[in-house]
Scaffold this motif. Sequence first.
Motif, PDB file in Angstrom:
ATOM      1  N   GLU A   1       0.816  -1.219   0.000  1.00 25.90           N
ATOM      2  CA  GLU A   1       0.000   0.000   0.000  1.00 25.90           C
ATOM      3  C   GLU A   1       0.851   1.271   0.000  1.00 25.90           C
ATOM      4  O   GLU A   1       0.340   2.358  -0.282  1.00 25.90           O
ATOM      5  CB  GLU A   1      -0.921  -0.007   1.215  1.00 25.90           C
ATOM      6  N   LYS A   2       2.144   1.130   0.309  1.00 20.11           N
ATOM      7  CA  LYS A   2       3.018   2.302   0.381  1.00 20.11           C
ATOM      8  C   LYS A   2       3.976   2.405  -0.802  1.00 20.11           C
ATOM      9  O   LYS A   2       4.835   3.288  -0.817  1.00 20.11           O
ATOM     10  CB  LYS A   2       3.844   2.249   1.674  1.00 20.11           C
ATOM     11  N   GLN A   3       3.832   1.525  -1.790  1.00 23.53           N
ATOM     12  CA  GLN A   3       4.854   1.443  -2.828  1.00 23.53           C
ATOM     13  C   GLN A   3       4.853   2.595  -3.835  1.00 23.53           C
ATOM     14  O   GLN A   3       5.849   2.851  -4.497  1.00 23.53           O
ATOM     15  CB  GLN A   3       4.720   0.102  -3.580  1.00 23.53           C
ATOM     16  N   ALA A   4       3.762   3.331  -3.948  1.00 26.48           N
ATOM     17  CA  ALA A   4       3.677   4.398  -4.946  1.00 26.48           C
ATOM     18  C   ALA A   4       4.802   5.411  -4.748  1.00 26.48           C
ATOM     19  O   ALA A   4       5.011   5.933  -3.660  1.00 26.48           O
ATOM     20  CB  ALA A   4       2.323   5.095  -4.852  1.00 26.48           C
ATOM     21  N   GLY A   5       5.538   5.655  -5.835  1.00 25.66           N
ATOM     22  CA  GLY A   5       6.658   6.587  -5.783  1.00 25.66           C
ATOM     23  C   GLY A   5       7.963   5.948  -5.370  1.00 25.66           C
ATOM     24  O   GLY A   5       9.016   6.581  -5.441  1.00 25.66           O
ATOM     25  N   PHE A   6       7.905   4.713  -4.925  1.00 22.37           N
ATOM     26  CA  PHE A   6       9.104   3.998  -4.475  1.00 22.37           C
ATOM     27  C   PHE A   6       9.430   2.793  -5.360  1.00 22.37           C
ATOM     28  O   PHE A   6      10.387   2.076  -5.089  1.00 22.37           O
ATOM     29  CB  PHE A   6       8.930   3.499  -3.042  1.00 22.37           C
ATOM     30  N   SER A   7       8.624   2.566  -6.372  1.00 28.07           N
ATOM     31  CA  SER A   7       8.788   1.354  -7.188  1.00 28.07           C
ATOM     32  C   SER A   7       9.224   1.700  -8.602  1.00 28.07           C
ATOM     33  O   SER A   7       8.862   2.739  -9.148  1.00 28.07           O
ATOM     34  CB  SER A   7       7.486   0.558  -7.232  1.00 28.07           C
ATOM     35  N   ALA A   8      10.015   0.787  -9.172  1.00 29.99           N
ATOM     36  CA  ALA A   8      10.497   0.975 -10.548  1.00 29.99           C
ATOM     37  C   ALA A   8      10.467  -0.369 -11.266  1.00 29.99           C
ATOM     38  O   ALA A   8       9.561  -1.179 -11.074  1.00 29.99           O
ATOM     39  CB  ALA A   8      11.893   1.583 -10.524  1.00 29.99           C
ATOM     40  N   GLY A   9      11.498  -0.630 -12.069  1.00 29.11           N
ATOM     41  CA  GLY A   9      11.484  -1.808 -12.924  1.00 29.11           C
ATOM     42  C   GLY A   9      11.441  -3.129 -12.189  1.00 29.11           C
ATOM     43  O   GLY A   9      10.732  -4.058 -12.590  1.00 29.11           O
ATOM     44  N   SER A  10      12.205  -3.252 -11.105  1.00 25.75           N
ATOM     45  CA  SER A  10      12.245  -4.528 -10.398  1.00 25.75           C
ATOM     46  C   SER A  10      10.892  -4.862  -9.778  1.00 25.75           C
ATOM     47  O   SER A  10      10.461  -6.025  -9.782  1.00 25.75           O
ATOM     48  CB  SER A  10      13.336  -4.509  -9.326  1.00 25.75           C
ATOM     49  N   PHE A  11      10.220  -3.859  -9.251  1.00 24.58           N
ATOM     50  CA  PHE A  11       8.881  -4.085  -8.687  1.00 24.58           C
ATOM     51  C   PHE A  11       7.900  -4.506  -9.783  1.00 24.58           C
ATOM     52  O   PHE A  11       7.105  -5.431  -9.600  1.00 24.58           O
ATOM     53  CB  PHE A  11       8.383  -2.815  -7.996  1.00 24.58           C
ATOM     54  N   LYS A  12       7.982  -3.851 -10.906  1.00 26.17           N
ATOM     55  CA  LYS A  12       7.102  -4.190 -12.020  1.00 26.17           C
ATOM     56  C   LYS A  12       7.353  -5.614 -12.501  1.00 26.17           C
ATOM     57  O   LYS A  12       6.415  -6.374 -12.779  1.00 26.17           O
ATOM     58  CB  LYS A  12       7.317  -3.200 -13.178  1.00 26.17           C
ATOM     59  N   ASP A  13       8.625  -5.987 -12.600  1.00 24.03           N
ATOM     60  CA  ASP A  13       8.966  -7.346 -13.038  1.00 24.03           C
ATOM     61  C   ASP A  13       8.428  -8.393 -12.063  1.00 24.03           C
ATOM     62  O   ASP A  13       7.900  -9.424 -12.471  1.00 24.03           O
ATOM     63  CB  ASP A  13      10.481  -7.502 -13.156  1.00 24.03           C
ATOM     64  N   MET A  14       8.555  -8.129 -10.775  1.00 23.44           N
ATOM     65  CA  MET A  14       8.155  -9.098  -9.761  1.00 23.44           C
ATOM     66  C   MET A  14       6.643  -9.242  -9.639  1.00 23.44           C
ATOM     67  O   MET A  14       6.139 -10.279  -9.219  1.00 23.44           O
ATOM     68  CB  MET A  14       8.737  -8.719  -8.405  1.00 23.44           C
TER      69      MET A  14
END
Length: 278
Positions: free
Chosen positions: A200-213
Amino acid sequence: MKIAIAGLGLIGGSLAKAIKKNTDYVVYGIDISEKTIAEALDEEVIDEAISSERLESCDLVIVALHPKATVDFILENRRFFKKGGIVIDCCGVKQSIVDAVEAELNECGVRFLGCHPMAGREFSGFAYSVDNLFETASFIITPTENTSPELVEQISKLALEIGFSKCVKSTPKEHDEIIAFTSQLAHVVSSAYVKSPTLEKQAGFSAGSFKDMTRVAKLNPDMWTQLFLMNREALTAELDNIIHELSRYRDCIAEDDEQTLHHLLAEGSRLKGKSNGF
């Protein structure tokens, strides 16, 4: 050649579009959704919608349904398939499908070959089907001791003809063991990964690795539940392995074991670097 496709969802619809784009074959469609049939006819993806009784006129029937529905459709319609004709499926598990239908079809004089088009998207349904879905994909075929070399050659040729980049031959058992690692495990891990309360807190903290996972966490639970349980032995073995490996990482991090952690990370990087095709 006259080809019937049962199930015009993402895979079935994309197969129909690829066949119409790349060949002059006649394509018939079967689907429980009248809306899907209407859309397929409007887009000229199929030449005609047919009932099961007309399967006897088709040289090839492609069953692109969920695993249990695939078995049910084949067994319920086995008397309608053309004698000497071909039936193939598109399921992500093979041993269970082959065990359920191959002998039954052979008794009816119908040839069966278990197949798995290795392509997909996060979305399902005919609306998301495209004619180029398979252009970089492999087409897995799983012949048994009852499969003739001529049938393998014929289906392999068709797969390349409609746009697959290559054909891969495997036994049903080997297919299921490998797919448990390359596909099913990734879906389980992704589904578990997004259950962290930190999501719920990931907005603004996520990039390619989060998207891949997280990409494959968006899945069809009905279909994937069937796939996982039909391949539970191989998938459980892969889950046991990754749980063991994660425990090693967890322990050395918790214990501030820099040397072991560095070794584990280097080992993973080395294995990734030496592997081809991904």
